[in-house]
Design a protein around this motif. Sequence first.
Motif, PDB file in Angstrom:
ATOM      1  N   ARG A  19      36.278  16.977  -5.248  1.00 14.63           N
ATOM      2  CA  ARG A  19      36.157  16.001  -4.081  1.00 14.63           C
ATOM      3  C   ARG A  19      34.640  15.048  -4.253  1.00 14.63           C
ATOM      4  NH1 ARG A  19      34.520  17.708   2.372  1.00 14.63           N
ATOM      5  NH2 ARG A  19      32.740  18.034   1.547  1.00 14.63           N
ATOM      6  N   LEU A  20      34.617  13.311  -4.391  1.00 14.91           N
ATOM      7  CA  LEU A  20      33.728  12.909  -4.458  1.00 14.91           C
ATOM      8  C   LEU A  20      33.322  12.563  -2.954  1.00 14.91           C
ATOM      9  CD1 LEU A  20      35.362  10.248  -7.104  1.00 14.91           C
ATOM     10  CD2 LEU A  20      33.981  12.335  -7.518  1.00 14.91           C
ATOM     11  N   ALA A  21      32.240  12.260  -3.039  1.00 14.63           N
ATOM     12  CA  ALA A  21      31.440  11.464  -1.504  1.00 14.63           C
ATOM     13  C   ALA A  21      30.677  10.540  -2.540  1.00 14.63           C
ATOM     14  CB  ALA A  21      30.115  13.075  -1.211  1.00 14.63           C
ATOM     15  N   CYS A  22      30.556   9.909  -1.251  1.00 16.56           N
ATOM     16  CA  CYS A  22      30.378   8.240  -1.449  1.00 16.56           C
ATOM     17  C   CYS A  22      29.104   8.540  -0.205  1.00 16.56           C
ATOM     18  CB  CYS A  22      30.883   7.312  -1.149  1.00 16.56           C
ATOM     19  SG  CYS A  22      30.352   5.500  -1.162  1.00 16.56           S
ATOM     20  N   ALA A  23      28.163   8.603  -0.190  1.00 15.74           N
ATOM     21  CA  ALA A  23      26.954   8.107   0.487  1.00 15.74           C
ATOM     22  C   ALA A  23      26.089   7.507   1.103  1.00 15.74           C
ATOM     23  CB  ALA A  23      25.717   9.711   0.728  1.00 15.74           C
ATOM     24  N   ALA A  24      26.395   6.627   2.167  1.00 14.16           N
ATOM     25  CA  ALA A  24      26.018   5.096   2.649  1.00 14.16           C
ATOM     26  C   ALA A  24      24.713   4.849   3.184  1.00 14.16           C
ATOM     27  CB  ALA A  24      27.160   4.631   2.906  1.00 14.16           C
ATOM     28  N   SER A  25      23.594   4.215   3.009  1.00 13.79           N
ATOM     29  CA  SER A  25      22.289   4.289   3.662  1.00 13.79           C
ATOM     30  C   SER A  25      22.373   2.658   4.280  1.00 13.79           C
ATOM     31  CB  SER A  25      21.326   4.671   2.665  1.00 13.79           C
ATOM     32  OG  SER A  25      21.143   4.028   2.414  1.00 13.79           O
ATOM     33  N   GLY A  26      21.344   1.511   5.389  1.00 15.90           N
ATOM     34  CA  GLY A  26      21.400   0.824   5.167  1.00 15.90           C
ATOM     35  C   GLY A  26      21.959   0.596   6.445  1.00 15.90           C
ATOM     36  N   ARG A  27      23.293   0.584   7.008  1.00 21.30           N
ATOM     37  CA  ARG A  27      23.952  -0.119   7.613  1.00 21.30           C
ATOM     38  C   ARG A  27      24.920   1.188   8.417  1.00 21.30           C
ATOM     39  NH1 ARG A  27      24.775  -5.656   7.783  1.00 21.30           N
ATOM     40  NH2 ARG A  27      22.660  -6.799   8.248  1.00 21.30           N
ATOM     41  N   THR A  28      25.242   0.919   9.554  1.00 20.66           N
ATOM     42  CA  THR A  28      26.194   2.113  10.116  1.00 20.66           C
ATOM     43  C   THR A  28      27.937   2.045   8.841  1.00 20.66           C
ATOM     44  OG1 THR A  28      25.124   1.830  12.219  1.00 20.66           O
ATOM     45  CG2 THR A  28      26.913   3.024  12.028  1.00 20.66           C
ATOM     46  N   VAL A  79      32.079   9.088   3.217  1.00 23.55           N
ATOM     47  CA  VAL A  79      33.040   9.199   2.846  1.00 23.55           C
ATOM     48  C   VAL A  79      33.325   9.422   1.492  1.00 23.55           C
ATOM     49  CG1 VAL A  79      34.809   7.623   2.401  1.00 23.55           C
ATOM     50  CG2 VAL A  79      33.394   6.638   4.084  1.00 23.55           C
ATOM     51  N   TYR A  80      34.260  10.229   1.625  1.00 23.70           N
ATOM     52  CA  TYR A  80      35.537  11.575   1.086  1.00 23.70           C
ATOM     53  C   TYR A  80      36.478  11.132   0.033  1.00 23.70           C
ATOM     54  CZ  TYR A  80      32.089  14.433   3.890  1.00 23.70           C
ATOM     55  OH  TYR A  80      30.908  14.515   4.443  1.00 23.70           O
ATOM     56  N   LEU A  81      37.126  11.344  -0.988  1.00 21.86           N
ATOM     57  CA  LEU A  81      38.454  11.665  -2.102  1.00 21.86           C
ATOM     58  C   LEU A  81      38.526  12.498  -2.709  1.00 21.86           C
ATOM     59  CD1 LEU A  81      39.990   9.618  -2.824  1.00 21.86           C
ATOM     60  CD2 LEU A  81      39.164   9.440  -4.865  1.00 21.86           C
ATOM     61  N   GLN A  82      39.170  13.398  -2.002  1.00 16.14           N
ATOM     62  CA  GLN A  82      39.860  15.019  -2.466  1.00 16.14           C
ATOM     63  C   GLN A  82      40.557  14.882  -3.425  1.00 16.14           C
ATOM     64  OE1 GLN A  82      38.836  17.876  -1.198  1.00 16.14           O
ATOM     65  NE2 GLN A  82      40.146  19.003  -3.029  1.00 16.14           N
ATOM     66  N   MET A  83      40.332  15.098  -4.247  1.00 14.77           N
ATOM     67  CA  MET A  83      41.299  14.971  -5.371  1.00 14.77           C
ATOM     68  C   MET A  83      42.256  16.051  -6.065  1.00 14.77           C
ATOM     69  SD  MET A  83      38.934  12.112  -7.851  1.00 14.77           S
ATOM     70  CE  MET A  83      38.498  12.703  -8.229  1.00 14.77           C
ATOM     71  N   ASN A  84      43.078  16.055  -6.228  1.00 15.01           N
ATOM     72  CA  ASN A  84      44.210  17.479  -5.893  1.00 15.01           C
ATOM     73  C   ASN A  84      45.118  17.453  -7.387  1.00 15.01           C
ATOM     74  OD1 ASN A  84      43.000  19.342  -4.288  1.00 15.01           O
ATOM     75  ND2 ASN A  84      44.424  18.577  -3.074  1.00 15.01           N
ATOM     76  N   THR A  85      45.685  18.222  -7.795  1.00 12.75           N
ATOM     77  CA  THR A  85      46.419  18.354  -9.266  1.00 12.75           C
ATOM     78  C   THR A  85      46.279  17.729  -9.744  1.00 12.75           C
ATOM     79  OG1 THR A  85      47.902  19.093  -7.896  1.00 12.75           O
ATOM     80  CG2 THR A  85      48.436  18.601  -9.446  1.00 12.75           C
ATOM     81  N   LEU A  86      44.820  17.303 -10.877  1.00 14.39           N
ATOM     82  CA  LEU A  86      43.903  16.724 -11.026  1.00 14.39           C
ATOM     83  C   LEU A  86      44.880  16.349 -12.854  1.00 14.39           C
ATOM     84  CD1 LEU A  86      40.637  16.674 -10.288  1.00 14.39           C
ATOM     85  CD2 LEU A  86      41.742  15.001 -10.408  1.00 14.39           C
ATOM     86  N   LYS A  87      44.975  14.773 -13.187  1.00 13.97           N
ATOM     87  CA  LYS A  87      45.596  14.588 -14.277  1.00 13.97           C
ATOM     88  C   LYS A  87      44.360  14.473 -15.954  1.00 13.97           C
ATOM     89  CE  LYS A  87      49.988  13.687 -12.436  1.00 13.97           C
ATOM     90  NZ  LYS A  87      50.895  13.095 -11.930  1.00 13.97           N
ATOM     91  N   PRO A  88      44.327  14.103 -16.675  1.00 17.14           N
ATOM     92  CA  PRO A  88      44.404  13.952 -17.416  1.00 17.14           C
ATOM     93  C   PRO A  88      43.849  12.545 -17.604  1.00 17.14           C
ATOM     94  CG  PRO A  88      45.552  15.642 -18.935  1.00 17.14           C
ATOM     95  CD  PRO A  88      46.132  15.373 -17.648  1.00 17.14           C
ATOM     96  N   GLU A  89      45.008  11.552 -17.465  1.00 19.86           N
ATOM     97  CA  GLU A  89      44.909  10.338 -17.527  1.00 19.86           C
ATOM     98  C   GLU A  89      44.053   9.744 -15.564  1.00 19.86           C
ATOM     99  OE1 GLU A  89      47.828  11.785 -17.647  1.00 19.86           O
ATOM    100  OE2 GLU A  89      49.183  11.492 -16.346  1.00 19.86           O
ATOM    101  N   ASP A  90      43.586  11.173 -14.984  1.00 24.53           N
ATOM    102  CA  ASP A  90      42.755  10.039 -14.135  1.00 24.53           C
ATOM    103  C   ASP A  90      41.311  10.343 -14.349  1.00 24.53           C
ATOM    104  OD1 ASP A  90      44.499  12.451 -11.566  1.00 24.53           O
ATOM    105  OD2 ASP A  90      44.379  10.590 -11.408  1.00 24.53           O
ATOM    106  N   THR A  91      40.999  10.634 -15.710  1.00 24.17           N
ATOM    107  CA  THR A  91      39.375  10.124 -16.165  1.00 24.17           C
ATOM    108  C   THR A  91      39.285   9.502 -15.925  1.00 24.17           C
ATOM    109  OG1 THR A  91      40.042  12.536 -18.186  1.00 24.17           O
ATOM    110  CG2 THR A  91      37.894  10.954 -18.402  1.00 24.17           C
ATOM    111  N   ALA A  92      38.453   8.678 -15.121  1.00 25.61           N
ATOM    112  CA  ALA A  92      37.236   7.315 -15.457  1.00 25.61           C
ATOM    113  C   ALA A  92      36.242   7.592 -14.585  1.00 25.61           C
ATOM    114  CB  ALA A  92      38.460   6.143 -14.277  1.00 25.61           C
ATOM    115  N   VAL A  93      35.513   7.406 -14.486  1.00 28.30           N
ATOM    116  CA  VAL A  93      34.057   6.478 -13.716  1.00 28.30           C
ATOM    117  C   VAL A  93      34.662   6.134 -12.490  1.00 28.30           C
ATOM    118  CG1 VAL A  93      32.363   5.827 -13.506  1.00 28.30           C
ATOM    119  CG2 VAL A  93      32.179   6.000 -15.574  1.00 28.30           C
TER     120      VAL A  93
END
Length: 122
Positions: A19-28, A79-93
Amino acid sequence: QVQLVESGGGLVQAGGSLRLACAASGRTLSMYAMGWFRQAPGKEREFVAAITGNGGTTTYTDSVKGRFAISRDNAKNTVYLQMNTLKPEDTAVYYCAAGLLMARKGNQYPYWGHGTQVTVSS
């Protein structure tokens, strides 16, 4: 201005979850639609998922439909990105981005995080 910081990346075996998270600051954060993009080595950046400011609408690229889920908690400015059933082709930044409208094109998002590496081993 919005500052975005991604977290949650790492190394996982194929079939696993992150599960990726993206934390924001500076604005609502609720003012902005949010997108997740990814870039694999030697490839162009590609759209992954996006969500409207109130979280009512989401969209995904076909390759992740049914496996990934984007969500947001505006009270936590995250904001979140839940990633399930990951595959090698999902490898990335993986990058999160903020913009006024939900879009699938990166140039519609003026604000970007620095990215978090996701590596899926076979």
